[in-house]
Design a protein around this motif. Structure first.
Motif, PDB file in Angstrom:
ATOM      1  N   GLU A 125       0.836  -1.269  -0.141  1.00  0.00           N
ATOM      2  CA  GLU A 125       0.036  -0.148  -0.029  1.00  0.00           C
ATOM      3  C   GLU A 125       0.754   1.121  -0.023  1.00  0.00           C
ATOM      4  OE1 GLU A 125      -2.588  -0.215   3.160  1.00  0.00           O
ATOM      5  OE2 GLU A 125      -3.553  -1.918   2.695  1.00  0.00           O
ATOM      6  N   THR A 138     -10.169   2.919 -12.488  1.00  0.00           N
ATOM      7  CA  THR A 138     -10.735   3.345 -11.520  1.00  0.00           C
ATOM      8  C   THR A 138     -11.939   3.796 -12.011  1.00  0.00           C
ATOM      9  OG1 THR A 138     -10.157   5.663 -12.126  1.00  0.00           O
ATOM     10  CG2 THR A 138      -8.990   4.485 -10.294  1.00  0.00           C
ATOM     11  N   LEU A 139     -12.966   4.056 -11.248  1.00  0.00           N
ATOM     12  CA  LEU A 139     -14.404   4.347 -11.780  1.00  0.00           C
ATOM     13  C   LEU A 139     -14.324   5.223 -13.072  1.00  0.00           C
ATOM     14  CD1 LEU A 139     -16.142   4.742  -8.145  1.00  0.00           C
ATOM     15  CD2 LEU A 139     -16.181   2.770  -9.605  1.00  0.00           C
ATOM     16  N   LYS A 186     -17.176   1.988  -3.195  1.00  0.00           N
ATOM     17  CA  LYS A 186     -15.722   1.716  -2.844  1.00  0.00           C
ATOM     18  C   LYS A 186     -14.716   2.022  -4.135  1.00  0.00           C
ATOM     19  CE  LYS A 186     -17.229  -2.331   0.055  1.00  0.00           C
ATOM     20  NZ  LYS A 186     -17.127  -3.842   0.263  1.00  0.00           N
ATOM     21  N   THR A 187     -13.732   2.349  -3.672  1.00  0.00           N
ATOM     22  CA  THR A 187     -12.488   2.461  -4.539  1.00  0.00           C
ATOM     23  C   THR A 187     -12.132   1.114  -5.317  1.00  0.00           C
ATOM     24  OG1 THR A 187     -10.695   2.384  -3.214  1.00  0.00           O
ATOM     25  CG2 THR A 187     -11.809   4.638  -3.460  1.00  0.00           C
ATOM     26  N   SER A 188     -11.452   1.157  -6.344  1.00  0.00           N
ATOM     27  CA  SER A 188     -10.790  -0.105  -7.033  1.00  0.00           C
ATOM     28  C   SER A 188      -9.926  -0.461  -5.878  1.00  0.00           C
ATOM     29  CB  SER A 188     -10.329   0.377  -8.317  1.00  0.00           C
ATOM     30  OG  SER A 188      -9.296   1.342  -8.221  1.00  0.00           O
ATOM     31  N   ILE A 189      -9.112   0.108  -5.375  1.00  0.00           N
ATOM     32  CA  ILE A 189      -8.218  -0.490  -4.369  1.00  0.00           C
ATOM     33  C   ILE A 189      -8.876  -1.377  -3.472  1.00  0.00           C
ATOM     34  CG2 ILE A 189      -6.460  -0.159  -2.602  1.00  0.00           C
ATOM     35  CD1 ILE A 189      -5.606   0.546  -5.241  1.00  0.00           C
ATOM     36  N   ASP A 190     -10.019  -0.778  -2.957  1.00  0.00           N
ATOM     37  CA  ASP A 190     -10.860  -1.294  -1.821  1.00  0.00           C
ATOM     38  C   ASP A 190     -11.487  -2.633  -2.422  1.00  0.00           C
ATOM     39  OD1 ASP A 190     -10.309   0.589   0.117  1.00  0.00           O
ATOM     40  OD2 ASP A 190     -12.000   1.525  -0.272  1.00  0.00           O
TER      41      ASP A 190
END
Length: 305
Positions: free
Chosen positions: A150, A163-164, A202-206
Protein backbone atom coordinates in the motif's frame (compact mmCIF):
# COMPACT_ATOMS: atom_id res chain seq x y z
CA UNK A 1 22.43 -40.27 -27.99
CA UNK A 2 23.98 -37.60 -25.73
CA UNK A 3 23.60 -34.25 -27.55
CA UNK A 4 24.63 -31.00 -25.85
CA UNK A 5 21.92 -28.93 -27.55
CA UNK A 6 19.11 -31.41 -26.85
CA UNK A 7 17.38 -31.28 -23.49
CA UNK A 8 17.41 -34.46 -21.42
CA UNK A 9 19.61 -36.37 -23.87
CA UNK A 10 21.99 -37.36 -21.06
CA UNK A 11 19.09 -38.66 -18.98
CA UNK A 12 17.59 -40.52 -21.95
CA UNK A 13 20.94 -42.08 -22.80
CA UNK A 14 21.53 -43.35 -19.26
CA UNK A 15 17.94 -44.52 -18.84
CA UNK A 16 18.06 -46.38 -22.14
CA UNK A 17 21.28 -48.13 -21.12
CA UNK A 18 19.80 -49.28 -17.80
CA UNK A 19 16.64 -50.44 -19.54
CA UNK A 20 18.44 -52.38 -22.27
CA UNK A 21 21.40 -53.63 -20.24
CA UNK A 22 19.99 -57.09 -19.49
CA UNK A 23 18.80 -58.04 -23.01
CA UNK A 24 21.99 -56.67 -24.58
CA UNK A 25 24.14 -58.67 -22.19
CA UNK A 26 22.05 -61.79 -22.80
CA UNK A 27 22.42 -61.38 -26.56
CA UNK A 28 26.18 -60.97 -26.23
CA UNK A 29 26.42 -64.09 -24.09
CA UNK A 30 24.42 -66.00 -26.68
CA UNK A 31 26.78 -64.80 -29.38
CA UNK A 32 29.81 -65.65 -27.18
CA UNK A 33 31.37 -62.26 -27.84
CA UNK A 34 31.37 -60.83 -24.34
CA UNK A 35 35.14 -60.88 -24.18
CA UNK A 36 35.28 -58.66 -27.25
CA UNK A 37 33.07 -55.93 -25.71
CA UNK A 38 34.14 -53.47 -23.03
CA UNK A 39 31.37 -53.64 -20.40
CA UNK A 40 30.75 -51.35 -17.46
CA UNK A 41 31.67 -52.42 -13.97
CA UNK A 42 29.17 -52.77 -11.15
CA UNK A 43 30.25 -49.44 -9.69
CA UNK A 44 29.78 -47.77 -13.08
CA UNK A 45 26.23 -49.12 -13.32
CA UNK A 46 25.54 -47.88 -9.79
CA UNK A 47 26.79 -44.43 -10.77
CA UNK A 48 24.48 -44.40 -13.80
CA UNK A 49 21.53 -45.31 -11.60
CA UNK A 50 22.40 -42.43 -9.25
CA UNK A 51 22.73 -40.02 -12.18
CA UNK A 52 19.31 -41.03 -13.48
CA UNK A 53 17.75 -40.36 -10.07
CA UNK A 54 19.32 -36.89 -9.97
CA UNK A 55 18.26 -35.98 -13.51
CA UNK A 56 14.74 -37.47 -13.37
CA UNK A 57 13.04 -34.32 -11.92
CA UNK A 58 14.74 -32.18 -14.59
CA UNK A 59 13.28 -34.48 -17.24
CA UNK A 60 9.83 -34.10 -15.70
CA UNK A 61 10.10 -30.31 -15.41
CA UNK A 62 11.37 -29.70 -18.93
CA UNK A 63 8.78 -32.06 -20.42
CA UNK A 64 6.02 -30.22 -18.55
CA UNK A 65 7.31 -26.80 -19.61
CA UNK A 66 7.51 -27.91 -23.23
CA UNK A 67 3.91 -29.06 -23.35
CA UNK A 68 1.57 -27.10 -25.58
CA UNK A 69 -1.14 -26.77 -22.92
CA UNK A 70 -0.95 -24.84 -19.65
CA UNK A 71 2.80 -23.97 -19.55
CA UNK A 72 2.03 -20.67 -17.80
CA UNK A 73 4.72 -18.38 -16.48
CA UNK A 74 3.45 -19.03 -12.95
CA UNK A 75 5.17 -22.44 -13.04
CA UNK A 76 8.70 -21.05 -13.31
CA UNK A 77 9.40 -20.02 -9.72
CA UNK A 78 7.74 -23.01 -7.96
CA UNK A 79 9.53 -25.47 -10.25
CA UNK A 80 12.86 -23.72 -9.76
CA UNK A 81 12.53 -23.87 -5.97
CA UNK A 82 11.46 -27.51 -6.17
CA UNK A 83 14.52 -28.38 -8.25
CA UNK A 84 16.87 -26.53 -5.90
CA UNK A 85 15.38 -28.45 -2.99
CA UNK A 86 15.87 -31.74 -4.85
CA UNK A 87 19.49 -30.81 -5.58
CA UNK A 88 20.40 -30.34 -1.93
CA UNK A 89 23.40 -32.54 -1.13
CA UNK A 90 22.61 -35.32 1.36
CA UNK A 91 25.11 -37.31 3.48
CA UNK A 92 24.38 -40.45 1.47
CA UNK A 93 25.51 -38.88 -1.83
CA UNK A 94 28.83 -40.01 -3.22
CA UNK A 95 31.35 -37.61 -4.75
CA UNK A 96 29.98 -37.98 -8.30
CA UNK A 97 26.39 -37.24 -7.30
CA UNK A 98 27.53 -34.31 -5.15
CA UNK A 99 29.51 -32.82 -8.04
CA UNK A 100 26.52 -33.16 -10.40
CA UNK A 101 24.16 -31.51 -7.91
CA UNK A 102 26.63 -28.67 -7.29
CA UNK A 103 27.07 -28.06 -11.02
CA UNK A 104 23.35 -27.95 -11.74
CA UNK A 105 22.56 -25.83 -8.65
CA UNK A 106 25.28 -23.28 -9.42
CA UNK A 107 23.85 -22.86 -12.92
CA UNK A 108 20.22 -22.72 -11.79
CA UNK A 109 20.41 -20.41 -8.75
CA UNK A 110 21.39 -17.18 -10.61
CA UNK A 111 18.52 -17.56 -13.08
CA UNK A 112 15.52 -15.26 -12.56
CA UNK A 113 17.34 -13.62 -9.65
CA UNK A 114 16.78 -10.03 -10.83
CA UNK A 115 14.56 -8.24 -8.31
CA UNK A 116 11.97 -7.10 -10.86
CA UNK A 117 11.77 -10.50 -12.55
CA UNK A 118 11.56 -12.28 -9.21
CA UNK A 119 8.75 -10.01 -8.04
CA UNK A 120 6.86 -10.64 -11.28
CA UNK A 121 7.25 -14.41 -10.98
CA UNK A 122 6.05 -14.35 -7.38
CA UNK A 123 2.99 -12.33 -8.39
CA UNK A 124 2.10 -14.78 -11.15
CA UNK A 125 2.53 -17.75 -8.78
CA UNK A 126 0.33 -16.05 -6.17
CA UNK A 127 -2.38 -15.55 -8.82
CA UNK A 128 -2.19 -19.20 -9.87
CA UNK A 129 -4.83 -21.05 -7.79
CA UNK A 130 -2.54 -24.08 -7.68
CA UNK A 131 0.32 -22.24 -5.98
CA UNK A 132 -1.41 -19.28 -4.33
CA UNK A 133 -0.41 -20.46 -0.85
CA UNK A 134 3.27 -20.32 -1.93
CA UNK A 135 4.21 -23.29 0.30
CA UNK A 136 7.78 -23.41 -0.99
CA UNK A 137 8.63 -19.95 0.42
CA UNK A 138 9.55 -19.02 3.95
CA UNK A 139 6.97 -17.12 6.00
CA UNK A 140 8.40 -13.61 5.46
CA UNK A 141 8.71 -14.04 1.69
CA UNK A 142 5.21 -15.50 1.52
CA UNK A 143 3.68 -12.58 3.39
CA UNK A 144 5.50 -10.08 1.19
CA UNK A 145 4.25 -11.81 -1.97
CA UNK A 146 0.67 -12.22 -0.82
CA UNK A 147 0.04 -8.76 0.63
CA UNK A 148 -0.33 -5.74 -1.69
CA UNK A 149 2.13 -2.95 -1.05
CA UNK A 150 0.00 0.00 0.00
CA UNK A 151 2.97 2.32 0.39
CA UNK A 152 3.79 2.31 -3.31
CA UNK A 153 0.55 1.97 -5.28
CA UNK A 154 2.25 2.92 -8.52
CA UNK A 155 4.25 -0.32 -8.37
CA UNK A 156 1.33 -2.40 -7.21
CA UNK A 157 -0.55 -4.41 -9.86
CA UNK A 158 -3.75 -3.35 -8.12
CA UNK A 159 -3.08 0.22 -9.25
CA UNK A 160 -3.29 -0.90 -12.87
CA UNK A 161 -6.98 -1.70 -12.48
CA UNK A 162 -9.04 1.15 -14.00
CA UNK A 163 -10.85 3.41 -11.57
CA UNK A 164 -14.49 4.38 -11.72
CA UNK A 165 -15.52 5.84 -15.03
CA UNK A 166 -16.34 9.50 -15.36
CA UNK A 167 -20.01 10.35 -15.08
CA UNK A 168 -20.71 7.64 -12.50
CA UNK A 169 -22.81 8.90 -9.60
CA UNK A 170 -20.64 9.93 -6.65
CA UNK A 171 -22.79 7.97 -4.24
CA UNK A 172 -24.00 4.44 -4.62
CA UNK A 173 -27.39 4.29 -2.95
CA UNK A 174 -28.16 1.31 -0.78
CA UNK A 175 -31.83 0.54 -0.42
CA UNK A 176 -32.98 -0.57 2.94
CA UNK A 177 -36.72 -0.96 3.00
CA UNK A 178 -38.64 -1.95 6.08
CA UNK A 179 -42.24 -2.76 5.30
CA UNK A 180 -44.89 -3.03 7.96
CA UNK A 181 -46.69 -6.31 8.41
CA UNK A 182 -49.93 -4.80 7.11
CA UNK A 183 -48.26 -3.31 4.03
CA UNK A 184 -48.11 0.38 4.97
CA UNK A 185 -49.07 2.90 2.31
CA UNK A 186 -45.80 4.84 2.55
CA UNK A 187 -43.78 1.67 2.18
CA UNK A 188 -45.82 0.66 -0.84
CA UNK A 189 -45.44 4.09 -2.44
CA UNK A 190 -41.81 4.83 -1.67
CA UNK A 191 -40.39 1.35 -1.01
CA UNK A 192 -38.59 1.11 -4.36
CA UNK A 193 -36.93 4.52 -4.11
CA UNK A 194 -36.65 5.15 -0.38
CA UNK A 195 -33.04 5.53 0.78
CA UNK A 196 -32.27 4.95 4.42
CA UNK A 197 -28.52 5.55 4.12
CA UNK A 198 -26.20 6.79 1.39
CA UNK A 199 -22.65 5.47 1.40
CA UNK A 200 -19.70 6.46 -0.76
CA UNK A 201 -18.71 3.88 -3.36
CA UNK A 202 -15.76 1.60 -2.81
CA UNK A 203 -12.60 2.51 -4.66
CA UNK A 204 -10.94 0.04 -7.00
CA UNK A 205 -8.26 -0.53 -4.35
CA UNK A 206 -10.90 -1.46 -1.77
CA UNK A 207 -12.66 -3.79 -4.20
CA UNK A 208 -9.40 -5.43 -5.19
CA UNK A 209 -8.43 -5.89 -1.54
CA UNK A 210 -11.78 -7.53 -0.82
CA UNK A 211 -11.31 -9.85 -3.79
CA UNK A 212 -7.80 -10.75 -2.61
CA UNK A 213 -9.11 -11.65 0.85
CA UNK A 214 -11.81 -13.86 -0.67
CA UNK A 215 -9.31 -15.41 -3.10
CA UNK A 216 -6.94 -16.39 -0.27
CA UNK A 217 -9.79 -18.21 1.46
CA UNK A 218 -10.41 -20.39 -1.63
CA UNK A 219 -9.06 -23.94 -1.66
CA UNK A 220 -6.00 -24.43 -3.85
CA UNK A 221 -6.62 -25.88 -7.27
CA UNK A 222 -5.45 -29.53 -7.46
CA UNK A 223 -2.34 -30.14 -9.55
CA UNK A 224 -4.16 -32.77 -11.61
CA UNK A 225 -7.32 -31.84 -13.48
CA UNK A 226 -10.63 -33.46 -12.57
CA UNK A 227 -11.57 -33.96 -16.22
CA UNK A 228 -8.71 -36.36 -16.87
CA UNK A 229 -6.20 -33.84 -18.19
CA UNK A 230 -2.65 -34.27 -16.96
CA UNK A 231 -2.40 -30.73 -15.63
CA UNK A 232 -5.12 -28.50 -14.21
CA UNK A 233 -5.81 -25.23 -16.02
CA UNK A 234 -5.56 -22.03 -13.91
CA UNK A 235 -6.95 -19.91 -16.75
CA UNK A 236 -10.12 -21.99 -16.85
CA UNK A 237 -10.38 -21.57 -13.05
CA UNK A 238 -10.33 -17.78 -13.42
CA UNK A 239 -12.75 -17.90 -16.36
CA UNK A 240 -15.30 -19.75 -14.24
CA UNK A 241 -14.94 -17.20 -11.41
CA UNK A 242 -14.69 -13.93 -13.31
CA UNK A 243 -18.12 -12.88 -11.98
CA UNK A 244 -16.90 -13.40 -8.42
CA UNK A 245 -13.53 -11.70 -9.01
CA UNK A 246 -14.16 -9.15 -11.79
CA UNK A 247 -11.01 -7.10 -11.11
CA UNK A 248 -8.62 -9.79 -9.95
CA UNK A 249 -9.56 -12.16 -12.78
CA UNK A 250 -8.61 -9.57 -15.41
CA UNK A 251 -5.21 -9.09 -13.83
CA UNK A 252 -4.69 -12.85 -13.37
CA UNK A 253 -5.62 -13.70 -16.97
CA UNK A 254 -3.31 -10.97 -18.25
CA UNK A 255 -0.36 -12.48 -16.36
CA UNK A 256 -1.16 -16.18 -16.62
CA UNK A 257 -1.61 -15.86 -20.37
CA UNK A 258 2.17 -15.43 -20.70
CA UNK A 259 3.78 -18.73 -21.80
CA UNK A 260 6.71 -19.99 -19.75
CA UNK A 261 8.77 -20.98 -22.81
CA UNK A 262 8.87 -20.44 -26.57
CA UNK A 263 8.99 -24.17 -27.29
CA UNK A 264 5.36 -24.42 -28.41
CA UNK A 265 5.74 -21.65 -30.99
CA UNK A 266 9.01 -23.17 -32.24
CA UNK A 267 7.21 -26.48 -32.74
CA UNK A 268 4.73 -24.71 -35.00
CA UNK A 269 7.59 -23.55 -37.23
CA UNK A 270 9.00 -27.08 -37.24
CA UNK A 271 5.60 -28.44 -38.25
CA UNK A 272 5.43 -25.95 -41.11
CA UNK A 273 8.86 -27.14 -42.27
CA UNK A 274 7.61 -30.72 -42.30
CA UNK A 275 4.53 -29.76 -44.32
CA UNK A 276 6.24 -27.63 -46.96
CA UNK A 277 8.85 -29.83 -48.63
CA UNK A 278 10.38 -30.00 -52.07
CA UNK A 279 7.80 -32.63 -53.04
CA UNK A 280 4.91 -30.42 -51.83
CA UNK A 281 6.06 -27.04 -53.08
CA UNK A 282 2.77 -26.38 -54.91
CA UNK A 283 0.73 -26.04 -51.72
CA UNK A 284 -0.94 -22.66 -51.38
CA UNK A 285 -0.54 -20.52 -48.31
CA UNK A 286 -4.10 -21.25 -47.18
CA UNK A 287 -3.52 -24.99 -47.51
CA UNK A 288 -0.33 -24.78 -45.47
CA UNK A 289 -2.15 -22.84 -42.75
CA UNK A 290 -4.92 -25.43 -42.63
CA UNK A 291 -2.52 -28.39 -42.48
CA UNK A 292 -0.43 -26.79 -39.71
CA UNK A 293 -3.59 -25.93 -37.77
CA UNK A 294 -4.86 -29.52 -38.02
CA UNK A 295 -1.50 -30.93 -36.98
CA UNK A 296 -1.33 -28.74 -33.89
CA UNK A 297 -4.97 -29.07 -32.79
CA UNK A 298 -6.51 -32.32 -34.01
CA UNK A 299 -6.99 -34.98 -31.37
CA UNK A 300 -7.43 -38.59 -32.50
CA UNK A 301 -8.77 -41.02 -29.86
CA UNK A 302 -6.45 -43.92 -29.10
CA UNK A 303 -9.27 -46.48 -29.44
CA UNK A 304 -9.36 -45.85 -33.21
CA UNK A 305 -6.09 -47.73 -33.62
Amino acid sequence: MDVRTRWNSSFDMCSCYLEQQAPVYAALVEMKKVSDVATLSESDVQNIENIVEVLRPLKTVTTMMCSQKHPTVSLIHPLKEMLLGHLQISPSDNSLVSDIKKAISSDLKPRYSDANILEFLLQTSALDPRFKSLPYLDYDSRQKSEAPDETSPSENPVATIPTLEEGEPPLKLQKEVTRTSNGGALADLFGDIFVARAEPPKTSIDMMTAELVSYKEEDCLPLNSEDGCEVSDPLRWWKEREDKYPLLSKHAKRLLGIPATSVASEWVFSTAGDVVTAQRACLSGDQVDMLVFLKQNISIPNDLF
